[in-house]
Design a protein around this motif. Structure first.
Motif, PDB file in Angstrom:
ATOM      1  N   ARG A  12       0.828  -1.217   0.000  1.00  0.00           N
ATOM      2  CA  ARG A  12       0.000   0.000   0.000  1.00  0.00           C
ATOM      3  C   ARG A  12       0.857   1.261   0.000  1.00  0.00           C
ATOM      4  NH1 ARG A  12      -5.715  -0.447   2.944  1.00  0.00           N
ATOM      5  NH2 ARG A  12      -6.321  -2.452   2.069  1.00  0.00           N
ATOM      6  N   LEU A  13       1.959   1.230   0.713  1.00  0.00           N
ATOM      7  CA  LEU A  13       2.847   2.385   0.711  1.00  0.00           C
ATOM      8  C   LEU A  13       3.507   2.567  -0.654  1.00  0.00           C
ATOM      9  CD1 LEU A  13       4.490   2.089   4.242  1.00  0.00           C
ATOM     10  CD2 LEU A  13       2.784   3.737   3.490  1.00  0.00           C
ATOM     11  N   THR A  14       3.825   1.468  -1.319  1.00  0.00           N
ATOM     12  CA  THR A  14       4.382   1.558  -2.672  1.00  0.00           C
ATOM     13  C   THR A  14       3.350   2.115  -3.639  1.00  0.00           C
ATOM     14  OG1 THR A  14       5.838  -0.302  -2.228  1.00  0.00           O
ATOM     15  CG2 THR A  14       5.435   0.227  -4.541  1.00  0.00           C
ATOM     16  N   LEU A  15       2.130   1.659  -3.519  1.00  0.00           N
ATOM     17  CA  LEU A  15       1.046   2.168  -4.361  1.00  0.00           C
ATOM     18  C   LEU A  15       0.819   3.660  -4.115  1.00  0.00           C
ATOM     19  CD1 LEU A  15      -1.153   1.397  -6.422  1.00  0.00           C
ATOM     20  CD2 LEU A  15      -2.648   0.949  -4.479  1.00  0.00           C
ATOM     21  N   ALA A  16       0.891   4.071  -2.861  1.00  0.00           N
ATOM     22  CA  ALA A  16       0.740   5.498  -2.540  1.00  0.00           C
ATOM     23  C   ALA A  16       1.867   6.316  -3.161  1.00  0.00           C
ATOM     24  CB  ALA A  16       0.713   5.698  -1.028  1.00  0.00           C
ATOM     25  N   TRP A  17       3.079   5.753  -3.211  1.00  0.00           N
ATOM     26  CA  TRP A  17       4.188   6.462  -3.839  1.00  0.00           C
ATOM     27  C   TRP A  17       3.910   6.690  -5.320  1.00  0.00           C
ATOM     28  CZ3 TRP A  17       7.696   5.820  -7.765  1.00  0.00           C
ATOM     29  CH2 TRP A  17       8.771   6.705  -7.771  1.00  0.00           C
ATOM     30  N   TRP A  18       3.441   5.666  -6.006  1.00  0.00           N
ATOM     31  CA  TRP A  18       3.124   5.816  -7.428  1.00  0.00           C
ATOM     32  C   TRP A  18       1.991   6.816  -7.636  1.00  0.00           C
ATOM     33  CZ3 TRP A  18       6.121   4.567 -11.270  1.00  0.00           C
ATOM     34  CH2 TRP A  18       7.074   3.576 -11.105  1.00  0.00           C
ATOM     35  N   GLN A  19       1.031   6.846  -6.721  1.00  0.00           N
ATOM     36  CA  GLN A  19      -0.059   7.812  -6.833  1.00  0.00           C
ATOM     37  C   GLN A  19       0.461   9.233  -6.670  1.00  0.00           C
ATOM     38  OE1 GLN A  19      -2.665   6.297  -3.795  1.00  0.00           O
ATOM     39  NE2 GLN A  19      -3.818   5.029  -5.246  1.00  0.00           N
ATOM     40  N   TYR A  20       1.356   9.454  -5.721  1.00  0.00           N
ATOM     41  CA  TYR A  20       1.922  10.792  -5.554  1.00  0.00           C
ATOM     42  C   TYR A  20       2.792  11.184  -6.734  1.00  0.00           C
ATOM     43  CZ  TYR A  20       0.218  12.510  -1.155  1.00  0.00           C
ATOM     44  OH  TYR A  20      -0.600  13.023  -0.185  1.00  0.00           O
ATOM     45  N   LEU A  21       3.453  10.221  -7.343  1.00  0.00           N
ATOM     46  CA  LEU A  21       4.217  10.524  -8.561  1.00  0.00           C
ATOM     47  C   LEU A  21       3.288  11.020  -9.658  1.00  0.00           C
ATOM     48  CD1 LEU A  21       6.973  10.440  -9.995  1.00  0.00           C
ATOM     49  CD2 LEU A  21       6.388   8.120 -10.709  1.00  0.00           C
ATOM     50  N   ALA A  22       2.151  10.363  -9.804  1.00  0.00           N
ATOM     51  CA  ALA A  22       1.172  10.798 -10.803  1.00  0.00           C
ATOM     52  C   ALA A  22       0.574  12.156 -10.436  1.00  0.00           C
ATOM     53  CB  ALA A  22       0.067   9.755 -10.946  1.00  0.00           C
ATOM     54  N   VAL A  23       0.240  12.347  -9.173  1.00  0.00           N
ATOM     55  CA  VAL A  23      -0.335  13.621  -8.730  1.00  0.00           C
ATOM     56  C   VAL A  23       0.671  14.755  -8.903  1.00  0.00           C
ATOM     57  CG1 VAL A  23      -1.042  14.875  -6.634  1.00  0.00           C
ATOM     58  CG2 VAL A  23      -2.059  12.678  -7.169  1.00  0.00           C
ATOM     59  N   GLY A  24       1.939  14.453  -8.738  1.00  0.00           N
ATOM     60  CA  GLY A  24       2.959  15.484  -8.870  1.00  0.00           C
ATOM     61  C   GLY A  24       3.246  15.865 -10.307  1.00  0.00           C
ATOM     62  N   LEU A  25       3.323  14.882 -11.195  1.00  0.00           N
ATOM     63  CA  LEU A  25       3.763  15.165 -12.559  1.00  0.00           C
ATOM     64  C   LEU A  25       2.623  15.299 -13.572  1.00  0.00           C
ATOM     65  CD1 LEU A  25       6.921  12.911 -12.772  1.00  0.00           C
ATOM     66  CD2 LEU A  25       6.771  15.341 -12.262  1.00  0.00           C
ATOM     67  N   LEU A  26       1.466  14.764 -13.279  1.00  0.00           N
ATOM     68  CA  LEU A  26       0.355  14.833 -14.231  1.00  0.00           C
ATOM     69  C   LEU A  26      -0.096  16.265 -14.530  1.00  0.00           C
ATOM     70  CD1 LEU A  26      -1.178  12.814 -15.912  1.00  0.00           C
ATOM     71  CD2 LEU A  26      -2.936  12.767 -14.159  1.00  0.00           C
ATOM     72  N   PRO A  27      -0.173  17.168 -13.535  1.00  0.00           N
ATOM     73  CA  PRO A  27      -0.550  18.550 -13.879  1.00  0.00           C
ATOM     74  C   PRO A  27       0.406  19.203 -14.876  1.00  0.00           C
ATOM     75  CG  PRO A  27      -0.770  18.226 -11.535  1.00  0.00           C
ATOM     76  CD  PRO A  27      -0.107  16.990 -12.077  1.00  0.00           C
ATOM     77  N   LEU A  28       1.686  18.905 -14.757  1.00  0.00           N
ATOM     78  CA  LEU A  28       2.651  19.458 -15.704  1.00  0.00           C
ATOM     79  C   LEU A  28       2.386  18.930 -17.112  1.00  0.00           C
ATOM     80  CD1 LEU A  28       5.198  20.934 -16.579  1.00  0.00           C
ATOM     81  CD2 LEU A  28       6.514  18.976 -15.763  1.00  0.00           C
ATOM     82  N   LEU A  29       2.150  17.653 -17.231  1.00  0.00           N
ATOM     83  CA  LEU A  29       1.881  17.075 -18.546  1.00  0.00           C
ATOM     84  C   LEU A  29       0.600  17.631 -19.158  1.00  0.00           C
ATOM     85  CD1 LEU A  29       2.887  13.382 -17.810  1.00  0.00           C
ATOM     86  CD2 LEU A  29       4.208  15.122 -19.012  1.00  0.00           C
ATOM     87  N   VAL A  30      -0.428  17.782 -18.341  1.00  0.00           N
ATOM     88  CA  VAL A  30      -1.699  18.324 -18.838  1.00  0.00           C
ATOM     89  C   VAL A  30      -1.537  19.785 -19.253  1.00  0.00           C
ATOM     90  CG1 VAL A  30      -4.057  18.930 -18.140  1.00  0.00           C
ATOM     91  CG2 VAL A  30      -3.120  16.683 -17.570  1.00  0.00           C
ATOM     92  N   MET A  31      -0.860  20.564 -18.425  1.00  0.00           N
ATOM     93  CA  MET A  31      -0.678  21.980 -18.764  1.00  0.00           C
ATOM     94  C   MET A  31       0.189  22.141 -20.007  1.00  0.00           C
ATOM     95  SD  MET A  31      -2.357  23.954 -16.682  1.00  0.00           S
ATOM     96  CE  MET A  31      -1.580  25.535 -16.522  1.00  0.00           C
ATOM     97  N   ALA A  32       1.236  21.319 -20.130  1.00  0.00           N
ATOM     98  CA  ALA A  32       2.088  21.401 -21.315  1.00  0.00           C
ATOM     99  C   ALA A  32       1.320  20.989 -22.560  1.00  0.00           C
ATOM    100  CB  ALA A  32       3.325  20.519 -21.127  1.00  0.00           C
ATOM    101  N   TRP A  33       0.461  20.002 -22.436  1.00  0.00           N
ATOM    102  CA  TRP A  33      -0.339  19.561 -23.585  1.00  0.00           C
ATOM    103  C   TRP A  33      -1.382  20.617 -23.958  1.00  0.00           C
ATOM    104  CZ3 TRP A  33      -5.640  18.322 -23.614  1.00  0.00           C
ATOM    105  CH2 TRP A  33      -6.098  17.822 -24.840  1.00  0.00           C
ATOM    106  N   ALA A  34      -2.027  21.190 -22.954  1.00  0.00           N
ATOM    107  CA  ALA A  34      -3.122  22.120 -23.220  1.00  0.00           C
ATOM    108  C   ALA A  34      -2.629  23.524 -23.609  1.00  0.00           C
ATOM    109  CB  ALA A  34      -4.030  22.216 -21.994  1.00  0.00           C
ATOM    110  N   PHE A  35      -1.584  23.999 -22.957  1.00  0.00           N
ATOM    111  CA  PHE A  35      -1.173  25.390 -23.150  1.00  0.00           C
ATOM    112  C   PHE A  35       0.256  25.550 -23.646  1.00  0.00           C
ATOM    113  CE2 PHE A  35      -4.268  25.366 -19.629  1.00  0.00           C
ATOM    114  CZ  PHE A  35      -5.278  26.091 -20.231  1.00  0.00           C
ATOM    115  N   GLY A  36       0.944  24.455 -23.912  1.00  0.00           N
ATOM    116  CA  GLY A  36       2.359  24.531 -24.276  1.00  0.00           C
ATOM    117  C   GLY A  36       2.635  25.218 -25.593  1.00  0.00           C
TER     118      GLY A  36
END
Length: 139
Positions: A9-33
């Motif tokens: 569960r702690l490993t899964l939480a780490w992967w979730q935080y990785l997605a939460v941390g980097l996904l906004p950057l990918l979305v913003m770069a795709w939408a407004f880059g």
């Protein structure tokens, strides 16, 4: 819950935080880059602010290491479940602060921050999050 389930569960939480941390950057770069920068004069201050947010993670890292040591000492005792819960709580807060540089760089897409600077701040988030992985020696 067994020790391996907690670690999973702690490993899964780490992967979730990785997605939460980097996904906004990918979305913003795709939408407004590809668009024009709104206020290019703010690019450097946002980069410096994003770099400065890395230092917000320092006190949380110390707390995480103390909780990690306490958990390793509590293994096999009656205090083990409470130690895992405390480790998860401290780690969750630390990973939240580790995501700040990537969130700042996601906002900086709007002001036209260069791609190299964006990659550097995204990598800093990745490195900070990597520090909060549960070591194999624990359990």
């Amino acid at each position: 819950m067994t020790r391996s389930q907690v670690k999973w569960r702690l490993t899964l939480a780490w992967w979730q935080y990785l997605a939460v941390g980097l996904l906004p950057l990918l979305v913003m770069a795709w939408a407004f880059g590809g668009g024009a920068a709104l206020m290019p004069v703010l690019a450097l201050p946002l980069f410096l602010g994003g770099a400065a947010t890395m230092f917000l993670s320092l006190p949380r890292f110390g707390a995480y290491k103390r909780a990690l040591i306490a958990t390793s000492k509590a293994l096999g005792s009656a205090d083990e479940p409470a130690a895992w819960i405390e480790l998860a709580r401290v780690r969750r807060m630390a990973m939240f602060f580790a995501c700040f540089p990537a969130w700042v760089v996601a906002l900086s897409v709007l002001v036209g921050l260069e791609a190299v600077a964006q990659i550097l701040l995204a990598l800093s988030t990745l490195v900070l999050l990597y520090l909060y992985r549960i070591p194999r020696q624990l359990g």
